[in-house]
Design a protein around this motif. Structure first.
Motif, PDB file in Angstrom:
ATOM      1  N   ARG A 123      22.138  -1.001  -9.214  1.00 16.31           N
ATOM      2  CA  ARG A 123      23.022  -0.176 -10.044  1.00 16.31           C
ATOM      3  C   ARG A 123      24.419  -0.769 -10.094  1.00 16.31           C
ATOM      4  NH1 ARG A 123      21.243   5.032  -7.391  1.00 16.31           N
ATOM      5  NH2 ARG A 123      23.125   4.598  -6.212  1.00 16.31           N
ATOM      6  N   LEU A 124      24.883  -1.241  -8.939  1.00 21.83           N
ATOM      7  CA  LEU A 124      26.202  -1.857  -8.890  1.00 21.83           C
ATOM      8  C   LEU A 124      26.238  -3.115  -9.754  1.00 21.83           C
ATOM      9  CD1 LEU A 124      29.055  -1.929  -7.721  1.00 21.83           C
ATOM     10  CD2 LEU A 124      28.134  -3.185  -5.766  1.00 21.83           C
ATOM     11  N   GLU A 125      25.202  -3.921  -9.665  1.00 25.35           N
ATOM     12  CA  GLU A 125      25.125  -5.147 -10.468  1.00 25.35           C
ATOM     13  C   GLU A 125      25.081  -4.822 -11.955  1.00 25.35           C
ATOM     14  OE1 GLU A 125      22.122  -8.923 -11.069  1.00 25.35           O
ATOM     15  OE2 GLU A 125      22.132  -7.876  -9.161  1.00 25.35           O
ATOM     16  N   ALA A 126      24.341  -3.792 -12.334  1.00 23.66           N
ATOM     17  CA  ALA A 126      24.269  -3.387 -13.743  1.00 23.66           C
ATOM     18  C   ALA A 126      25.629  -2.881 -14.229  1.00 23.66           C
ATOM     19  CB  ALA A 126      23.205  -2.311 -13.925  1.00 23.66           C
ATOM     20  N   ALA A 127      26.308  -2.101 -13.393  1.00 19.34           N
ATOM     21  CA  ALA A 127      27.629  -1.588 -13.776  1.00 19.34           C
ATOM     22  C   ALA A 127      28.621  -2.732 -13.941  1.00 19.34           C
ATOM     23  CB  ALA A 127      28.137  -0.589 -12.741  1.00 19.34           C
ATOM     24  N   ILE A 128      28.581  -3.683 -13.023  1.00 18.43           N
ATOM     25  CA  ILE A 128      29.481  -4.841 -13.119  1.00 18.43           C
ATOM     26  C   ILE A 128      29.131  -5.660 -14.362  1.00 18.43           C
ATOM     27  CG2 ILE A 128      30.081  -7.036 -12.032  1.00 18.43           C
ATOM     28  CD1 ILE A 128      29.874  -5.583  -9.321  1.00 18.43           C
ATOM     29  N   GLY A 129      27.839  -5.816 -14.640  1.00 18.28           N
ATOM     30  CA  GLY A 129      27.416  -6.549 -15.836  1.00 18.28           C
ATOM     31  C   GLY A 129      27.918  -5.889 -17.117  1.00 18.28           C
ATOM     32  N   ARG A 130      27.814  -4.541 -17.176  1.00 21.77           N
ATOM     33  CA  ARG A 130      28.314  -3.830 -18.367  1.00 21.77           C
ATOM     34  C   ARG A 130      29.815  -4.020 -18.518  1.00 21.77           C
ATOM     35  NH1 ARG A 130      24.748  -0.026 -16.341  1.00 21.77           N
ATOM     36  NH2 ARG A 130      26.455   1.211 -15.463  1.00 21.77           N
ATOM     37  N   LEU A 136      25.789   6.542   4.128  1.00 24.00           N
ATOM     38  CA  LEU A 136      24.473   6.047   4.541  1.00 24.00           C
ATOM     39  C   LEU A 136      23.465   6.108   3.400  1.00 24.00           C
ATOM     40  CD1 LEU A 136      24.167   7.447   8.176  1.00 24.00           C
ATOM     41  CD2 LEU A 136      24.235   5.042   7.471  1.00 24.00           C
ATOM     42  N   LEU A 137      23.481   7.206   2.648  1.00 18.15           N
ATOM     43  CA  LEU A 137      22.583   7.309   1.494  1.00 18.15           C
ATOM     44  C   LEU A 137      22.842   6.193   0.492  1.00 18.15           C
ATOM     45  CD1 LEU A 137      22.472  11.156   0.847  1.00 18.15           C
ATOM     46  CD2 LEU A 137      20.541   9.672   1.416  1.00 18.15           C
ATOM     47  N   SER A 138      24.100   5.942   0.232  1.00 16.96           N
ATOM     48  CA  SER A 138      24.456   4.880  -0.713  1.00 16.96           C
ATOM     49  C   SER A 138      24.031   3.514  -0.179  1.00 16.96           C
ATOM     50  CB  SER A 138      25.957   4.905  -0.975  1.00 16.96           C
ATOM     51  OG  SER A 138      26.330   3.836  -1.795  1.00 16.96           O
ATOM     52  N   PHE A 139      24.291   3.274   1.103  1.00 21.71           N
ATOM     53  CA  PHE A 139      23.981   1.983   1.697  1.00 21.71           C
ATOM     54  C   PHE A 139      22.479   1.737   1.781  1.00 21.71           C
ATOM     55  CE2 PHE A 139      23.264  -0.819   5.360  1.00 21.71           C
ATOM     56  CZ  PHE A 139      24.054  -1.895   4.996  1.00 21.71           C
ATOM     57  N   LEU A 140      21.726   2.785   2.093  1.00 24.09           N
ATOM     58  CA  LEU A 140      20.287   2.632   2.282  1.00 24.09           C
ATOM     59  C   LEU A 140      19.483   2.824   0.997  1.00 24.09           C
ATOM     60  CD1 LEU A 140      19.933   4.516   5.675  1.00 24.09           C
ATOM     61  CD2 LEU A 140      20.033   2.040   5.275  1.00 24.09           C
ATOM     62  N   SER A 141      20.135   3.174  -0.083  1.00 25.81           N
ATOM     63  CA  SER A 141      19.441   3.372  -1.353  1.00 25.81           C
ATOM     64  C   SER A 141      18.870   2.036  -1.824  1.00 25.81           C
ATOM     65  CB  SER A 141      20.422   3.918  -2.394  1.00 25.81           C
ATOM     66  OG  SER A 141      19.830   3.948  -3.654  1.00 25.81           O
ATOM     67  N   PRO A 142      17.574   2.005  -2.168  1.00 27.94           N
ATOM     68  CA  PRO A 142      16.954   0.732  -2.541  1.00 27.94           C
ATOM     69  C   PRO A 142      17.510   0.139  -3.835  1.00 27.94           C
ATOM     70  CG  PRO A 142      15.436   2.538  -2.936  1.00 27.94           C
ATOM     71  CD  PRO A 142      16.636   3.114  -2.232  1.00 27.94           C
ATOM     72  N   ASP A 143      17.989   0.972  -4.744  1.00 31.89           N
ATOM     73  CA  ASP A 143      18.472   0.441  -6.017  1.00 31.89           C
ATOM     74  C   ASP A 143      19.995   0.475  -6.123  1.00 31.89           C
ATOM     75  OD1 ASP A 143      18.637   3.178  -6.131  1.00 31.89           O
ATOM     76  OD2 ASP A 143      18.144   3.307  -8.249  1.00 31.89           O
ATOM     77  N   GLY A 144      20.685   0.726  -5.010  1.00 30.79           N
ATOM     78  CA  GLY A 144      22.146   0.785  -5.021  1.00 30.79           C
ATOM     79  C   GLY A 144      22.769  -0.513  -5.486  1.00 30.79           C
ATOM     80  N   SER A 145      22.282  -1.618  -4.953  1.00 26.05           N
ATOM     81  CA  SER A 145      22.853  -2.911  -5.345  1.00 26.05           C
ATOM     82  C   SER A 145      22.526  -3.243  -6.794  1.00 26.05           C
ATOM     83  CB  SER A 145      22.349  -4.018  -4.419  1.00 26.05           C
ATOM     84  OG  SER A 145      20.943  -4.149  -4.532  1.00 26.05           O
TER      85      SER A 145
END
Length: 145
Positions: free
Chosen positions: A47-54, A36-45
């Motif tokens: 961070r995921l996008e930045a990690a995928i970009g790297r 739930l913390l991960s899903f509701l985190s405002p910057d989770g997506s």
């Protein structure tokens, strides 16, 4: 302070949650809380996008290096074949058997040399870049002509 919540999960999801909790040896509550913390985190997506970009950037650089090395290999092979075809005269029929025997022996030597080179980690691309740094420009210009 903790607040108790009661909710229902589909049977298959509940089973997966129980299996995961048992494998990780943690309480199911901790897993649900982290999810739930991960899903509701405002910057989770983000961070995921930045990690995928790297990761995509790294893969792109690796593909570029691979393309560069394949290009060097192709050019080296083409130059060798052109040089060999222009400098090797055709053999008379009487010398064909001796040439085949010599060719087999030379090929064995080539494979052994290649094996030793691969074990040491030597690379043609590295040697070429070192040779280009050490060779004056006027020598390389005349070689291509």
């Amino acid at each position: 302070m903790r607040i108790k919540h009661t909710f229902r999960l589909p049977a298959d999801l509940s089973g997966r949650l129980a299996d995961y909790a048992a494998r990780k040896r943690v309480a199911q509550t901790q897993i649900v809380e982290a999810a739930l913390l991960s899903f509701l985190s405002p910057d989770g997506s983000e961070r995921l996008e930045a990690a995928i970009g790297r990761r995509l950037d790294r893969l792109s650089r690796q593909a570029d290096r691979l393309e560069h090395h394949v290009g060097i290999s192709n050019e080296a092979m083409a130059l060798f074949v052109r040089f060999w075809l222009t400098t090797t005269p055709p053999l008379p029929d009487t010398a064909f058997a001796a040439a085949q025997a010599s060719g087999r022996e030379r090929y064995r030597g080539f494979v052994e040399s290649l094996g030793r080179r691969m074990e040491t980690g030597a690379s043609l691309a590295r040697e070429l870049s070192e040779d280009m740094k050490a060779t004056p420009e006027h020598v390389t210009e005349n070689f291509d002509k």
